[in-house]
Design a protein around this motif. Structure first.
Motif, PDB file in Angstrom:
ATOM      1  N   GLU A 168      19.762 -69.908 -64.037  1.00 22.37           N
ATOM      2  CA  GLU A 168      19.691 -70.732 -62.830  1.00 22.37           C
ATOM      3  C   GLU A 168      19.318 -69.895 -61.609  1.00 22.37           C
ATOM      4  OE1 GLU A 168      19.499 -74.238 -61.149  1.00 22.37           O
ATOM      5  OE2 GLU A 168      20.587 -74.241 -63.048  1.00 22.37           O
ATOM      6  N   TYR A 169      19.879 -68.696 -61.510  1.00 24.04           N
ATOM      7  CA  TYR A 169      19.637 -67.869 -60.318  1.00 24.04           C
ATOM      8  C   TYR A 169      18.195 -67.366 -60.246  1.00 24.04           C
ATOM      9  CZ  TYR A 169      20.009 -63.747 -63.378  1.00 24.04           C
ATOM     10  OH  TYR A 169      19.820 -62.816 -64.369  1.00 24.04           O
ATOM     11  N   LEU A 170      17.468 -67.412 -61.383  1.00 21.32           N
ATOM     12  CA  LEU A 170      16.075 -66.976 -61.385  1.00 21.32           C
ATOM     13  C   LEU A 170      15.121 -68.105 -60.997  1.00 21.32           C
ATOM     14  CD1 LEU A 170      16.080 -64.918 -64.707  1.00 21.32           C
ATOM     15  CD2 LEU A 170      15.983 -64.000 -62.385  1.00 21.32           C
ATOM     16  N   ILE A 171      15.615 -69.330 -61.036  1.00 20.28           N
ATOM     17  CA  ILE A 171      14.751 -70.494 -60.847  1.00 20.28           C
ATOM     18  C   ILE A 171      14.972 -71.145 -59.496  1.00 20.28           C
ATOM     19  CG2 ILE A 171      14.184 -72.796 -61.762  1.00 20.28           C
ATOM     20  CD1 ILE A 171      14.980 -71.733 -64.518  1.00 20.28           C
ATOM     21  N   GLN A 172      16.213 -71.169 -59.041  1.00 23.14           N
ATOM     22  CA  GLN A 172      16.518 -71.885 -57.806  1.00 23.14           C
ATOM     23  C   GLN A 172      15.842 -71.221 -56.613  1.00 23.14           C
ATOM     24  OE1 GLN A 172      20.740 -71.752 -57.617  1.00 23.14           O
ATOM     25  NE2 GLN A 172      20.870 -69.587 -57.138  1.00 23.14           N
ATOM     26  N   ALA A 173      15.457 -72.019 -55.650  1.00 25.48           N
ATOM     27  CA  ALA A 173      14.776 -71.506 -54.453  1.00 25.48           C
ATOM     28  C   ALA A 173      15.732 -71.517 -53.277  1.00 25.48           C
ATOM     29  CB  ALA A 173      13.553 -72.374 -54.149  1.00 25.48           C
ATOM     30  N   GLY A 174      15.435 -70.709 -52.282  1.00 25.35           N
ATOM     31  CA  GLY A 174      16.247 -70.693 -51.076  1.00 25.35           C
ATOM     32  C   GLY A 174      17.505 -69.866 -51.241  1.00 25.35           C
ATOM     33  N   SER A 175      18.402 -69.944 -50.266  1.00 28.46           N
ATOM     34  CA  SER A 175      19.633 -69.161 -50.279  1.00 28.46           C
ATOM     35  C   SER A 175      20.693 -69.851 -51.113  1.00 28.46           C
ATOM     36  CB  SER A 175      20.161 -68.977 -48.852  1.00 28.46           C
ATOM     37  OG  SER A 175      19.194 -68.311 -48.054  1.00 28.46           O
ATOM     38  N   ALA A 176      21.406 -69.052 -51.885  1.00 26.10           N
ATOM     39  CA  ALA A 176      22.507 -69.615 -52.662  1.00 26.10           C
ATOM     40  C   ALA A 176      23.662 -69.956 -51.732  1.00 26.10           C
ATOM     41  CB  ALA A 176      22.963 -68.621 -53.722  1.00 26.10           C
ATOM     42  N   GLU A 177      23.854 -69.133 -50.709  1.00 28.02           N
ATOM     43  CA  GLU A 177      24.926 -69.360 -49.734  1.00 28.02           C
ATOM     44  C   GLU A 177      24.419 -68.976 -48.349  1.00 28.02           C
ATOM     45  OE1 GLU A 177      29.040 -68.141 -51.028  1.00 28.02           O
ATOM     46  OE2 GLU A 177      27.863 -67.031 -52.513  1.00 28.02           O
ATOM     47  N   SER A 178      24.954 -69.588 -47.343  1.00 30.84           N
ATOM     48  CA  SER A 178      24.611 -69.183 -45.983  1.00 30.84           C
ATOM     49  C   SER A 178      25.465 -67.984 -45.607  1.00 30.84           C
ATOM     50  CB  SER A 178      24.875 -70.339 -45.005  1.00 30.84           C
ATOM     51  OG  SER A 178      26.263 -70.639 -44.978  1.00 30.84           O
ATOM     52  N   VAL A 179      24.980 -67.182 -44.674  1.00 30.31           N
ATOM     53  CA  VAL A 179      25.710 -65.981 -44.272  1.00 30.31           C
ATOM     54  C   VAL A 179      27.073 -66.344 -43.705  1.00 30.31           C
ATOM     55  CG1 VAL A 179      25.648 -63.969 -42.745  1.00 30.31           C
ATOM     56  CG2 VAL A 179      23.545 -64.777 -43.826  1.00 30.31           C
ATOM     57  N   SER A 180      27.139 -67.457 -43.002  1.00 32.57           N
ATOM     58  CA  SER A 180      28.401 -67.857 -42.370  1.00 32.57           C
ATOM     59  C   SER A 180      29.488 -68.207 -43.391  1.00 32.57           C
ATOM     60  CB  SER A 180      28.168 -69.048 -41.433  1.00 32.57           C
ATOM     61  OG  SER A 180      27.648 -70.147 -42.174  1.00 32.57           O
ATOM     62  N   SER A 181      29.068 -68.500 -44.649  1.00 32.15           N
ATOM     63  CA  SER A 181      30.052 -68.886 -45.664  1.00 32.15           C
ATOM     64  C   SER A 181      30.604 -67.680 -46.438  1.00 32.15           C
ATOM     65  CB  SER A 181      29.430 -69.869 -46.659  1.00 32.15           C
ATOM     66  OG  SER A 181      28.431 -69.232 -47.444  1.00 32.15           O
ATOM     67  N   LEU A 182      30.094 -66.475 -46.158  1.00 28.86           N
ATOM     68  CA  LEU A 182      30.529 -65.297 -46.894  1.00 28.86           C
ATOM     69  C   LEU A 182      31.897 -64.828 -46.422  1.00 28.86           C
ATOM     70  CD1 LEU A 182      27.195 -63.220 -46.827  1.00 28.86           C
ATOM     71  CD2 LEU A 182      28.052 -64.665 -48.670  1.00 28.86           C
ATOM     72  N   SER A 183      32.635 -64.215 -47.354  1.00 34.72           N
ATOM     73  CA  SER A 183      33.911 -63.606 -46.987  1.00 34.72           C
ATOM     74  C   SER A 183      33.626 -62.332 -46.206  1.00 34.72           C
ATOM     75  CB  SER A 183      34.725 -63.284 -48.238  1.00 34.72           C
ATOM     76  OG  SER A 183      34.086 -62.258 -48.993  1.00 34.72           O
ATOM     77  N   SER A 184      34.649 -61.744 -45.642  1.00 30.96           N
ATOM     78  CA  SER A 184      34.438 -60.534 -44.837  1.00 30.96           C
ATOM     79  C   SER A 184      33.898 -59.384 -45.682  1.00 30.96           C
ATOM     80  CB  SER A 184      35.758 -60.120 -44.165  1.00 30.96           C
ATOM     81  OG  SER A 184      36.763 -59.920 -45.156  1.00 30.96           O
ATOM     82  N   ASP A 185      34.392 -59.246 -46.936  1.00 26.83           N
ATOM     83  CA  ASP A 185      33.892 -58.193 -47.822  1.00 26.83           C
ATOM     84  C   ASP A 185      32.437 -58.450 -48.206  1.00 26.83           C
ATOM     85  OD1 ASP A 185      36.299 -56.897 -47.757  1.00 26.83           O
ATOM     86  OD2 ASP A 185      37.047 -57.760 -49.636  1.00 26.83           O
ATOM     87  N   GLU A 186      32.116 -59.704 -48.528  1.00 27.38           N
ATOM     88  CA  GLU A 186      30.745 -60.058 -48.900  1.00 27.38           C
ATOM     89  C   GLU A 186      29.793 -59.881 -47.720  1.00 27.38           C
ATOM     90  OE1 GLU A 186      31.654 -63.497 -52.290  1.00 27.38           O
ATOM     91  OE2 GLU A 186      31.458 -64.040 -50.167  1.00 27.38           O
ATOM     92  N   GLU A 187      30.265 -60.224 -46.545  1.00 25.46           N
ATOM     93  CA  GLU A 187      29.416 -60.078 -45.362  1.00 25.46           C
ATOM     94  C   GLU A 187      29.133 -58.610 -45.078  1.00 25.46           C
ATOM     95  OE1 GLU A 187      29.172 -61.569 -40.696  1.00 25.46           O
ATOM     96  OE2 GLU A 187      30.925 -62.052 -41.933  1.00 25.46           O
ATOM     97  N   ALA A 188      30.122 -57.749 -45.324  1.00 24.62           N
ATOM     98  CA  ALA A 188      29.924 -56.308 -45.112  1.00 24.62           C
ATOM     99  C   ALA A 188      28.859 -55.770 -46.068  1.00 24.62           C
ATOM    100  CB  ALA A 188      31.246 -55.572 -45.316  1.00 24.62           C
ATOM    101  N   VAL A 189      28.911 -56.204 -47.349  1.00 26.45           N
ATOM    102  CA  VAL A 189      27.909 -55.774 -48.331  1.00 26.45           C
ATOM    103  C   VAL A 189      26.540 -56.307 -47.945  1.00 26.45           C
ATOM    104  CG1 VAL A 189      27.159 -55.987 -50.729  1.00 26.45           C
ATOM    105  CG2 VAL A 189      29.572 -55.579 -50.213  1.00 26.45           C
ATOM    106  N   TYR A 190      26.490 -57.573 -47.504  1.00 29.92           N
ATOM    107  CA  TYR A 190      25.221 -58.180 -47.083  1.00 29.92           C
ATOM    108  C   TYR A 190      24.612 -57.399 -45.922  1.00 29.92           C
ATOM    109  CZ  TYR A 190      22.045 -61.449 -44.796  1.00 29.92           C
ATOM    110  OH  TYR A 190      20.956 -62.010 -44.191  1.00 29.92           O
ATOM    111  N   ASN A 191      25.438 -57.033 -44.935  1.00 31.99           N
ATOM    112  CA  ASN A 191      24.932 -56.301 -43.769  1.00 31.99           C
ATOM    113  C   ASN A 191      24.422 -54.913 -44.166  1.00 31.99           C
ATOM    114  OD1 ASN A 191      25.486 -58.385 -41.981  1.00 31.99           O
ATOM    115  ND2 ASN A 191      27.581 -57.678 -41.580  1.00 31.99           N
ATOM    116  N   ASP A 192      25.137 -54.263 -45.122  1.00 25.67           N
ATOM    117  CA  ASP A 192      24.689 -52.950 -45.595  1.00 25.67           C
ATOM    118  C   ASP A 192      23.322 -53.047 -46.267  1.00 25.67           C
ATOM    119  OD1 ASP A 192      26.917 -51.694 -44.629  1.00 25.67           O
ATOM    120  OD2 ASP A 192      28.015 -51.713 -46.544  1.00 25.67           O
ATOM    121  N   TRP A 193      23.142 -54.077 -47.111  1.00 23.51           N
ATOM    122  CA  TRP A 193      21.848 -54.270 -47.787  1.00 23.51           C
ATOM    123  C   TRP A 193      20.746 -54.576 -46.764  1.00 23.51           C
ATOM    124  CZ3 TRP A 193      19.744 -53.138 -52.198  1.00 23.51           C
ATOM    125  CH2 TRP A 193      20.551 -52.938 -53.326  1.00 23.51           C
TER     126      TRP A 193
END
Length: 340
Positions: free
Chosen positions: A297-322
């Motif tokens: 599914e993750y290879l086929i779906q288009a767009g964002s799986a989640e919005s940045v605002s919905s990320l947890s603090s740990d996930e947001e930190a990893v996202y910002n690092d990337w």
């Protein structure tokens, strides 16, 4: 054949045989007649593709591979599953019917060529005589006909007239050796081997089955999709892609010494999966494992799986690092800890 990569395409032997057996029992015709109609339909499709070879060369190549390579294999497996104990008399009767019914089409569609023309490099299957010879050799090779039967069906047939394998010409006679050499070759050498694979109808089945086990061939195949079209005639593509999905999902980042180096082959596999899924318009359901633990599914779906605002603090930190590693010119690159 046109839907070869899908769950009920001819690459899936089990389901293809189930369809053929169902049609045979539903029609209630004798085995020789059913086989004759199956062969005749395939030959007519091949001739239609041959007429379009200048416009769609891949289509002609696929049908050549099916007629000379995949069809004889399916006929043998079909007869075994249909309860036949005497394959050769059945196939002799079937081929008598076929050669009589398609004689005019062969002579009309396939242009006549002399031996001199063929020696000059013309394709063998474009000659009516050599088409009959090559197909009969394919049946004799699988013990569906005896040499004497082939000779009786077509007087120009010769037992020693089979074309030598072009795939095995530089090896000791082992497909495994060819695959091993392929995996270690340069991109250009891989392309040359895959080009031979497309033309070596007698070895395509064994080549496909052996290659089925080698996930590391992705980069070569994604750069030469014509070879993958032929591969799809012999192996179940959804199951092949499931193996690659397992490879991606089970990659152990914690125990990899150099995660940076692991990213290149991983990226190749993911891009390969996406290109094949898109090429054959495969749906996620076709690629799910029986226990649904693996999904594409993750290879086929288009767009964002989640919005940045919905990320947890740990996930947001990893996202910002990337984000910083990929887009900040002052950043030194992706750190190993981030990859892990």
């Amino acid at each position: 054949v046109d839907c070869r990569a899908h769950p009920y395409g001819c690459g899936n032997t089990e389901r293809t045989l189930a369809v053929l057996l169902g049609l045979y029992r539903w029609n209630g015709v004798a085995l020789p007649n059913f086989c004759a109609e199956l062969i005749r339909a395939a030959v007519l499709h091949y001739l239609e593709a041959f007429q379009l070879k200048d416009i769609e060369p891949t289509l002609a190549s696929n049908w050549s591979s099916f007629v000379y390579g995949r069809l004889p294999d399916l006929l043998l497996q079909f007869l075994e599953n249909a309860g036949s104990t005497q394959h050769q008399p059945i196939m002799e009767s079937a081929m008598t019917i076929v050669l009589e019914k398609v004689a005019r089409q062969l002579d009309f569609v396939l242009p006549f060529q002399s031996t001199m023309d063929i020696d000059d490099g013309s394709e063998a299957e474009s000659n009516p005589s050599l088409f009959r010879t090559r197909f009969l050799h394919a049946l004799v090779k699988r013990d569906l006909l005896s040499p004497s039967m082939a000779k009786a069906l077509y007087n120009d047939w010769k037992e020693d007239g089979a074309l030598p394998s072009i795939l095995l010409q530089d090896s000791t006679g082992s497909i495994e050796e060819v695959i091993e050499r392929l995996l270690l070759s340069s991109p250009e050498e891989q392309r040359q081997v895959l080009a031979l694979f497309i033309k070596d109808y007698d070895q395509q089945g064994e080549f496909a089955k052996t290659l089925y086990k080698a996930a590391s061939i992705c980069e070569a195949l994604v750069n030469y999709l014509a070879a993958f079209d032929v591969l799809a005639l012999y192996i179940p593509i959804p199951q092949f892609l499931q193996r690659l999905l397992v490879l991606v999902d089970n990659l152990d980042w914690e125990d990899i010494d150099d995660p940076q180096m692991a990213m290149t082959p991983l990226g190749t596999v993911i891009l390969y999966l996406q290109s094949i899924i898109g090429r054959y318009n495969l749906k996620p359901a076709a690629l799910e494992s029986k226990d649904q633990s693996i999904s594409a599914e993750y290879l086929i779906q288009a767009g964002s799986a989640e919005s940045v605002s919905s990320l947890s603090s740990d996930e947001e930190a990893v996202y910002n690092d990337w984000h910083r590693a990929l887009f900040d010119v002052t950043c030194d690159g992706v750190e190993d800890s981030l990859v892990r």
